[in-house]
Design a protein around this motif. Structure first.
Motif, PDB file in Angstrom:
ATOM      1  N   ALA A   1      -8.020  -5.288   5.480  1.00 53.68           N
ATOM      2  CA  ALA A   1      -8.350  -6.282   6.422  1.00 53.68           C
ATOM      3  C   ALA A   1      -6.969  -6.512   7.108  1.00 53.68           C
ATOM      4  N   GLU A   2      -5.825  -6.398   6.281  1.00 51.70           N
ATOM      5  CA  GLU A   2      -4.525  -6.873   6.740  1.00 51.70           C
ATOM      6  C   GLU A   2      -3.079  -6.033   6.397  1.00 51.70           C
ATOM      7  N   HIS A   3      -3.471  -5.173   5.311  1.00 54.25           N
ATOM      8  CA  HIS A   3      -2.265  -4.694   4.519  1.00 54.25           C
ATOM      9  C   HIS A   3      -1.870  -3.282   5.062  1.00 54.25           C
ATOM     10  N   GLY A   4      -2.860  -2.588   5.629  1.00 56.93           N
ATOM     11  CA  GLY A   4      -2.748  -1.173   6.102  1.00 56.93           C
ATOM     12  C   GLY A   4      -3.172  -0.394   5.153  1.00 56.93           C
ATOM     13  N   ILE A   5      -3.062   0.894   5.464  1.00 54.98           N
ATOM     14  CA  ILE A   5      -3.631   2.025   4.452  1.00 54.98           C
ATOM     15  C   ILE A   5      -2.534   2.798   3.673  1.00 54.98           C
ATOM     16  N   GLY A   6      -1.214   2.992   4.187  1.00 51.50           N
ATOM     17  CA  GLY A   6      -0.172   3.682   3.410  1.00 51.50           C
ATOM     18  C   GLY A   6      -0.674   4.725   2.766  1.00 51.50           C
ATOM     19  N   ARG A   7       0.001   4.848   1.557  1.00 49.42           N
ATOM     20  CA  ARG A   7      -0.271   6.178   0.952  1.00 49.42           C
ATOM     21  C   ARG A   7      -1.520   5.732  -0.190  1.00 49.42           C
ATOM     22  N   LEU A   8      -1.486   4.617  -0.588  1.00 52.07           N
ATOM     23  CA  LEU A   8      -2.295   3.826  -1.666  1.00 52.07           C
ATOM     24  C   LEU A   8      -3.767   4.016  -1.527  1.00 52.07           C
ATOM     25  N   LYS A   9      -4.066   3.542  -0.075  1.00 50.69           N
ATOM     26  CA  LYS A   9      -5.464   3.668   0.303  1.00 50.69           C
ATOM     27  C   LYS A   9      -6.127   5.010   1.113  1.00 50.69           C
ATOM     28  N   ARG A  10      -5.020   6.044   1.074  1.00 52.92           N
ATOM     29  CA  ARG A  10      -5.308   7.290   1.924  1.00 52.92           C
ATOM     30  C   ARG A  10      -6.692   7.846   1.658  1.00 52.92           C
TER      31      ARG A  10
ATOM     32  N   VAL B   1       0.918  -1.174   0.050  1.00 53.39           N
ATOM     33  CA  VAL B   1      -0.070   0.009  -0.116  1.00 53.39           C
ATOM     34  C   VAL B   1       0.912   1.106   0.035  1.00 53.39           C
ATOM     35  N   LEU B   2       2.221   1.196  -0.487  1.00 49.40           N
ATOM     36  CA  LEU B   2       2.851   2.417  -0.706  1.00 49.40           C
ATOM     37  C   LEU B   2       3.255   2.897   0.710  1.00 49.40           C
TER      38      LEU B   2
ATOM     39  N   GLY C   1       2.015  11.822   5.108  1.00 45.78           N
ATOM     40  CA  GLY C   1       1.400  11.297   3.724  1.00 45.78           C
ATOM     41  C   GLY C   1       0.938   9.831   4.023  1.00 45.78           C
ATOM     42  N   CYS C   2       1.203   9.113   4.897  1.00 48.24           N
ATOM     43  CA  CYS C   2       0.869   7.701   5.247  1.00 48.24           C
ATOM     44  C   CYS C   2      -0.407   7.722   6.221  1.00 48.24           C
ATOM     45  N   GLN C   3      -1.434   7.127   5.912  1.00 47.20           N
ATOM     46  CA  GLN C   3      -2.691   6.834   6.561  1.00 47.20           C
ATOM     47  C   GLN C   3      -3.453   8.228   6.420  1.00 47.20           C
TER      48      GLN C   3
END
Length: 479
Positions: free
Chosen positions: A434-443, A85-86, A474-476
């Motif tokens: 569910a398990e990968h986190g948010i990162g920058r991709l899903k923000r 998720v970057l 920039g993450c989350q």
């Protein structure tokens, strides 16, 4: 008499100053050396950074944080860089540094009597598992990337994996943390106590925070006795609904000895063989749904007998149509390679839409059916690939563009497919991660669905712990 030109002396760059402060051995500033730290695992995203810092100790991490603060740089912590998720890739390379924990890879202690270990954040997961197994112990976190991912990243993202239904997410396996905070101070909390109810559990702030509140440098973890018995079966079924019925039955009959229960579509075998050309497939590939099931234990438990008796009953009832039980560790490993090869096979087909979503277990089958139909109607020619962890309601519903799609067409399809799937997901009150986190991709998707009360709490926490906003900006969320 000689003449010459005079002028102002050029100031060293921020990267050069950082190297001078921390040392040539610690700081990389050459672009070609930094590149492996500035691209994601799939190679879909490539960025850059002011520098890459590679400390060897917690004190060096603390010194690096203080130096970055003084120079006005923000920090992107990085473990094995296997995230999807970057979360560990700079998005403002002119003012961000990558801080890699790869050199901090020591196992500080394994205590078999205490069923615990203390390990530095940069330790590769598979190496940790091997080390504790030599002591007769087991660390149950199991991921496809375990040969590359590092325990600090696993904790920072609260990684899941195939053993969640028995052992829980990474959060359930962490006893304590050592963390370098945004001001360079060190939170020393590597306790191995199972019960410690002295107020707020501070370690929970950093588990799943993706490096936005501090840098995890070491972890104390919970171990269990090594499961020296395992029975692994690949089963063919008539539908995903039957797979969920089978899970409920297995959960009752096999109790807590069931360690994994994965579902896959028929396309999984094709994708796995595209990734691993000589991979044997020991079952007909013509059933509508498949389950990869494993039960494990140690001591006086006979898991082979349990698996045989369980499968005899469900085969006789017609709930399972066909199946094979691994007769050796090699055969069991080959069955798991089918599951693990799905990701690599999809990657070989080029850029595609990846999801990591969860819904209530009771609604998993209907969600997959509705979402796949919505994708088919909105994107003719696209192929949905749904697989995942039945026991915890986690499905990876990915969408492959039609073969021959141009890069531009792929980007458009990925964007549209995500919108289609998320629209269905929202109706099921599910989670986009569910398990990968948010990162920058899903923000953006996370931000759009975040309740205002939750936003206020997260913002207050971020500003309290990291008032200068230097940790993984920039993450989350953008604060």
């Amino acid at each position: 008499m000689t003449s010459g030109m005079t002028g102002a002396v050029e100031e060293p760059s921020g990267a050069a100053v950082l190297r001078r402060m921390l040392g040539d051995d610690i700081v990389l500033i050459e672009r070609e050396k930094m590149l492996p730290y500035c691209r994601d695992w799939h190679g879909d995203a490539v960025s850059s950074a002011v520098a890459v810092i590679r400390p060897r100790s917690t004190d060096q991490v603390a010194a690096a944080v203080k130096a970055c603060r003084a120079l006005g740089f923000s920090i992107v912590p990085q473990g094995g860089n296997t995230g999807l998720v970057l979360g560990a890739i700079p998005d403002a390379p002119e003012r961000q540094v990558v801080l890699s924990l790869e050199r901090m890879n020591r196992i500080r202690k394994i205590d078999a009597d205490d069923f615990s270990a203390v390990v530095e954040a940069g330790c590769i997961l598979s190496e940790l598992k091997d080390a504790v197994s030599e002591k007769g112990m087991f660390f149950p976190l199991a991921l496809g990337a375990q040969g590359s991912c590092r325990i600090g990243g696993n904790v920072s993202t609260n990684a899941g994996g195939v053993n969640v239904l028995r052992y829980g997410m990474t959060r359930e396996l962490v006893l304590g943390l050592e963390v370098v905070l945004p001001d360079g101070s060190i939170l020393e909390g590597l306790s191995t106590l199972r019960k410690d109810n002295r107020g707020i559990d501070l370690k929970q702030l950093f588990i799943g925070a993706e490096g936005t509140l501090g840098i995890i440098t070491a972890v104390s973890i919970k171990l269990t006795p090594y499961p020296d018995q395992a029975a692994t079966a690949l089963l063919g079924l008539a539908s995903l609904e039957d797979a969920i019925k089978l899970y409920r039955r297995a959960r009752r009959d096999c109790c807590d000895l069931m360690s994994a229960f994965e579902f896959m579509p028929p396309l999984a075998f094709t994708l796995a063989q595209e990734a691993i050309s000589d991979l044997p497939i020991p079952i007909s590939t013509e059933y509508p749904a498949y389950v990869l099931m494993e039960i494990s234990g140690s001591g006086l438990v006979d898991v082979d007998d349990l698996m045989q008796r369980f499968l005899e009953g469900v085969l006789e009832e017609g709930l399972v149509l066909d199946g094979t039980i691994a007769a050796s560790q090699t055969q069991a490993r080959n069955l798991w390679l089918i599951r693990e090869g799905i990701n690599e096979g999809q990657a070989k087909r080029g850029a595609h839409m990846r999801t990591d979503i969860s819904v209530p277990l009771s609604q998993l089958a209907s969600f997959v059916d509705e979402a796949e139909r919505a994708v088919s109607e909105a994107l003719p020619g696209a192929v949905s690939v749904s697989y995942g962890h039945v026991g915890d309601g986690n499905v990876h519903l990915n969408v492959l563009p039609p073969s021959g799609s141009t890069p531009e067409e792929r980007i458009q399809l990925i964007y549209k497919a995500k919108s289609v799937v998320n629209e269905v997901l929202d109706r099921y009150a599910g989670s986009i991660s569910a398990e990968h986190g948010i990162g920058r991709l899903k923000r953006p998707d996370f931000d759009a669905r975040l309740p205002e009360t939750s936003r206020k709490l997260l913002t207050a926490l971020k500003h309290a712990v990291d008032p200068e906003l230097i940790m993984n900006p920039g993450c989350q969320l953008r604060f």
